[in-house]
Design a protein around this motif. Structure first.
Motif, PDB file in Angstrom:
ATOM      1  N   LYS A  10     -20.397  67.107  26.304  1.00  0.00           N
ATOM      2  CA  LYS A  10     -19.831  67.480  25.001  1.00  0.00           C
ATOM      3  C   LYS A  10     -19.367  68.928  25.014  1.00  0.00           C
ATOM      4  N   LYS A  11     -20.064  69.769  25.751  1.00  0.00           N
ATOM      5  CA  LYS A  11     -19.704  71.180  25.833  1.00  0.00           C
ATOM      6  C   LYS A  11     -18.338  71.344  26.513  1.00  0.00           C
ATOM      7  N   LYS A  12     -18.111  70.633  27.624  1.00  0.00           N
ATOM      8  CA  LYS A  12     -16.824  70.714  28.332  1.00  0.00           C
ATOM      9  C   LYS A  12     -15.698  70.162  27.455  1.00  0.00           C
ATOM     10  N   THR A  13     -15.959  69.082  26.751  1.00  0.00           N
ATOM     11  CA  THR A  13     -14.957  68.491  25.863  1.00  0.00           C
ATOM     12  C   THR A  13     -14.580  69.483  24.761  1.00  0.00           C
ATOM     13  N   ALA A  14     -15.565  70.132  24.194  1.00  0.00           N
ATOM     14  CA  ALA A  14     -15.301  71.096  23.128  1.00  0.00           C
ATOM     15  C   ALA A  14     -14.502  72.286  23.648  1.00  0.00           C
ATOM     16  N   VAL A  15     -14.826  72.786  24.843  1.00  0.00           N
ATOM     17  CA  VAL A  15     -14.117  73.923  25.432  1.00  0.00           C
ATOM     18  C   VAL A  15     -12.668  73.548  25.731  1.00  0.00           C
ATOM     19  N   ILE A  16     -12.443  72.385  26.306  1.00  0.00           N
ATOM     20  CA  ILE A  16     -11.079  71.939  26.636  1.00  0.00           C
ATOM     21  C   ILE A  16     -10.269  71.750  25.358  1.00  0.00           C
ATOM     22  N   THR A  17     -10.860  71.133  24.346  1.00  0.00           N
ATOM     23  CA  THR A  17     -10.161  70.921  23.069  1.00  0.00           C
ATOM     24  C   THR A  17      -9.811  72.258  22.417  1.00  0.00           C
ATOM     25  N   ALA A  18     -10.749  73.193  22.432  1.00  0.00           N
ATOM     26  CA  ALA A  18     -10.489  74.510  21.848  1.00  0.00           C
ATOM     27  C   ALA A  18      -9.371  75.234  22.594  1.00  0.00           C
ATOM     28  N   ALA A  19      -9.363  75.142  23.920  1.00  0.00           N
ATOM     29  CA  ALA A  19      -8.319  75.793  24.717  1.00  0.00           C
ATOM     30  C   ALA A  19      -6.945  75.204  24.399  1.00  0.00           C
ATOM     31  N   ILE A  20      -6.876  73.901  24.279  1.00  0.00           N
ATOM     32  CA  ILE A  20      -5.600  73.246  23.948  1.00  0.00           C
ATOM     33  C   ILE A  20      -5.123  73.685  22.567  1.00  0.00           C
ATOM     34  N   LEU A  21      -6.020  73.744  21.600  1.00  0.00           N
ATOM     35  CA  LEU A  21      -5.650  74.176  20.247  1.00  0.00           C
ATOM     36  C   LEU A  21      -5.161  75.619  20.225  1.00  0.00           C
ATOM     37  N   VAL A  22      -5.790  76.501  20.997  1.00  0.00           N
ATOM     38  CA  VAL A  22      -5.368  77.901  21.060  1.00  0.00           C
ATOM     39  C   VAL A  22      -3.954  78.002  21.631  1.00  0.00           C
ATOM     40  N   VAL A  23      -3.679  77.250  22.689  1.00  0.00           N
ATOM     41  CA  VAL A  23      -2.344  77.284  23.303  1.00  0.00           C
ATOM     42  C   VAL A  23      -1.299  76.757  22.323  1.00  0.00           C
ATOM     43  N   VAL A  24      -1.575  75.648  21.654  1.00  0.00           N
ATOM     44  CA  VAL A  24      -0.623  75.070  20.698  1.00  0.00           C
ATOM     45  C   VAL A  24      -0.385  76.040  19.540  1.00  0.00           C
ATOM     46  N   LEU A  25      -1.447  76.639  19.028  1.00  0.00           N
ATOM     47  CA  LEU A  25      -1.318  77.593  17.931  1.00  0.00           C
ATOM     48  C   LEU A  25      -0.490  78.810  18.352  1.00  0.00           C
ATOM     49  N   ALA A  26      -0.702  79.307  19.553  1.00  0.00           N
ATOM     50  CA  ALA A  26       0.057  80.454  20.055  1.00  0.00           C
ATOM     51  C   ALA A  26       1.547  80.123  20.155  1.00  0.00           C
ATOM     52  N   VAL A  27       1.865  78.934  20.649  1.00  0.00           N
ATOM     53  CA  VAL A  27       3.267  78.523  20.768  1.00  0.00           C
ATOM     54  C   VAL A  27       3.908  78.433  19.382  1.00  0.00           C
ATOM     55  N   VAL A  28       3.219  77.855  18.421  1.00  0.00           N
ATOM     56  CA  VAL A  28       3.748  77.724  17.065  1.00  0.00           C
ATOM     57  C   VAL A  28       3.989  79.100  16.447  1.00  0.00           C
ATOM     58  N   VAL A  29       3.052  80.016  16.608  1.00  0.00           N
ATOM     59  CA  VAL A  29       3.196  81.355  16.042  1.00  0.00           C
ATOM     60  C   VAL A  29       4.373  82.086  16.675  1.00  0.00           C
ATOM     61  N   VAL A  30       4.499  82.028  17.995  1.00  0.00           N
ATOM     62  CA  VAL A  30       5.592  82.720  18.690  1.00  0.00           C
ATOM     63  C   VAL A  30       6.937  82.131  18.283  1.00  0.00           C
ATOM     64  N   LEU A  31       7.053  80.816  18.253  1.00  0.00           N
ATOM     65  CA  LEU A  31       8.320  80.196  17.857  1.00  0.00           C
ATOM     66  C   LEU A  31       8.632  80.485  16.398  1.00  0.00           C
ATOM     67  N   GLY A  32       7.644  80.497  15.536  1.00  0.00           N
ATOM     68  CA  GLY A  32       7.859  80.793  14.126  1.00  0.00           C
ATOM     69  C   GLY A  32       8.350  82.215  13.917  1.00  0.00           C
ATOM     70  N   LYS A  33       7.764  83.178  14.614  1.00  0.00           N
ATOM     71  CA  LYS A  33       8.213  84.575  14.488  1.00  0.00           C
ATOM     72  C   LYS A  33       9.620  84.741  15.012  1.00  0.00           C
ATOM     73  N   HIS A  34       9.948  84.064  16.111  1.00  0.00           N
ATOM     74  CA  HIS A  34      11.289  84.156  16.682  1.00  0.00           C
ATOM     75  C   HIS A  34      12.318  83.588  15.707  1.00  0.00           C
TER      76      HIS A  34
END
Length: 157
Positions: A10-34
């Motif tokens: 469960k710990k690995k699943t949570a870490v992988i899910t959190a990492a994916i969410l951080v990457v998706v959020l970063a892409v959305v923020v960068v594209l939105g600012k652009h």
């Protein structure tokens, strides 16, 4: 039937899910600012008053109502005469290729303050999705011309 199983904590699943969410959020923020910064540089020309104000901010005085309004669909790919016209636009910071395949409106105004030309000068302003995409100043006739929207420098007398 073939079944594959894998053990993931469960710990690995949570870490992988959190990492994916951080990457998706970063892409959305960068594209939105652009997208926001690109749109904020261009004026919104939703109505005639906004278009006339925009032209006045560039130094032009025009009759308050356009003498002609035309709507057309710009081709998916620029070909002549659009390619040559786009060279003129490029010199003043516009690019017609951003409007390829879209509906464009041309508003033609009578210019009242062209230096040494009290009559016969018109200005075309091309608008796509309420933003300027092209424009020119022209005068027909034997000594006519077509130029950018940059207000001409006048010599001091």
């Amino acid at each position: 039937m073939l079944i594959w199983t894998a053990r993931v904590s469960k710990k690995k699943t949570a870490v992988i899910t959190a990492a994916i969410l951080v990457v998706v959020l970063a892409v959305v923020v960068v594209l939105g600012k652009h997208a926001d910064s690109a749109d904020s540089n261009l004026p919104q020309l939703a109505d005639n008053e906004a278009r006339v104000s925009y032209l006045q901010s560039m130094g032009w005085e025009v009759e308050p109502e356009p003498v002609e309004t035309l709507q057309f669909l710009l081709p998916e790919k620029l070909e002549e005469p659009y390619l040559t016209y786009n060279e003129l636009q490029d010199s003043q910071g516009f690019d017609l290729s951003t409007a390829c395949g879209k509906q464009v409106s041309r508003f033609t105004y009578t210019v009242t303050n062209y230096p040494n030309r009290p009559e016969g000068v018109q200005l075309n302003l091309y608008v796509c999705e309420e933003q300027p995409v092209a424009g020119d100043v022209l005068c027909a006739g034997a000594d006519g011309f077509q130029d950018t929207l940059v207000y001409p420098e006048t010599e001091a007398k």
